[in-house]
Design an enzyme around this catalytic site. Structure first.
Site, PDB file in Angstrom:
ATOM      1  N   HIS A 193       0.778  -1.367   0.001  1.00  0.00           N
ATOM      2  CA  HIS A 193      -0.015   0.002   0.102  1.00  0.00           C
ATOM      3  C   HIS A 193       0.763   1.157   0.073  1.00  0.00           C
ATOM      4  O   HIS A 193       0.697   2.429  -0.691  1.00  0.00           O
ATOM      5  CB  HIS A 193      -0.724   0.005   1.333  1.00  0.00           C
ATOM      6  N   HIS A 235       2.086  -4.211   9.185  1.00  0.00           N
ATOM      7  CA  HIS A 235       3.354  -3.852   8.701  1.00  0.00           C
ATOM      8  C   HIS A 235       4.306  -3.285   9.822  1.00  0.00           C
ATOM      9  O   HIS A 235       3.498  -2.522  10.731  1.00  0.00           O
ATOM     10  CB  HIS A 235       3.339  -2.922   7.502  1.00  0.00           C
TER      11      HIS A 235
END
Length: 271
Positions: A193, A235
């Site tokens: 992303h 993440h």
């Protein structure tokens, strides 16, 4: 006296310690020690002779083995610094994972954070680019959209390849969603992303005429989408930062291989 001598001889014969297999036990301790010391001397002389007969390469290897062991037990300064930074990254990422699950401090905002992450997903952007490409009637618009589609496809392939090489897990044990599996965004490093929104924001800033407020909102959107992946526990911080870097590098790559209007028209006619 004559009668005592046969009795003493019979006693000696009946004594177990006088048997042949037990004679070594009757030897004096001094002799035993001398035998041991002589055997040690002989073994030491044999070892010294073997060391003298060994090649210089073997002696050098035997001298280096303790040093190699010490190097393994004492890591270098770079290794210590890297492990320390890695531990700090993991610790800070876990602290910032405030929406990792429903029981987290910001668990109620998890749905909103996931919705923000969808705005930076590859599948909606590819589908939207294809729809705009079909409806576009200008050559300039088709050229920009074709190169944008190329950039999105390159982003998916590059990030998927890097993640397969690194195979780094996220700070929390969270299973990827269906859209993540479609884009092969299953590992943590680098953040797909983050790379995508960085590439898109830089692409739009270069090829679209936008007012200053829209430019600021575009940059803020990219930052929010990137760090929302840390908040939901998918993440680490370094994954997102590296994703921003890879996104910028992908934009530079697309600029280098930019397809001209004629190339785009040829591809559209084939399609």
């Amino acid at each position: 006296m004559p009668a005592s001598q046969p009795r003493s001889r019979a006693r000696d014969r009946n004594n177990v310690l006088n048997r042949a297999e037990f004679l070594s036990l009757n030897q004096p301790l001094k002799g035993n020690q001398e035998g041991r010391s002589s055997s040690r001397k002989q073994s030491g002389q044999a070892g010294a002779a073997g060391a003298q007969n060994s090649s210089p390469k073997e002696r050098r290897q035997s001298q280096q083995l303790p040093e190699e062991d010490c190097m393994q037990l004492n890591p270098s300064f770079k290794g210590i610094a890297f492990n320390s930074l890695l531990a700090i990254d993991i610790c800070m990422s876990k602290r910032l994972g405030v929406c990792a699950n429903r029981a987290s401090s910001w668990g109620g905002a998890r749905s909103m954070i996931n919705l923000l992450g969808i705005t930076g997903h590859g599948i909606p952007w590819i589908a939207g680019t294809l729809i705009c490409l079909v409806k576009s009637s200008t050559l300039a618009g088709q050229e920009v959209l074709m190169n944008l589609l190329l950039a999105l496809l390159l982003d998916i392939m590059i990030v998927a390849g890097l993640q397969k090489l690194a195979k780094r897990k996220g700070p929390y044990d969270i299973n990827p969603g269906l859209l993540d599996y479609l884009t092969m965004d299953t590992y943590a490093f680098p953040a797909g992303h983050a790379s995508r929104v960085a590439m898109l924001s830089k692409f739009f800033l270069n090829h679209l005429v936008l007012a200053i407020p829209l430019r600021i909102l575009l940059v803020l959107w990219a930052l929010c989408v990137g760090f929302s992946r840390v908040m939901i526990g998918r993440h680490h911080i370094t994954d997102v930062l590296s994703g921003f870097v890879f996104g910028y590098l992908q934009f530079r790559l697309v600029e280098l291989i930019w397809m001209s209007s004629n190339t785009c028209q040829m591809l559209i006619s084939i399609w």
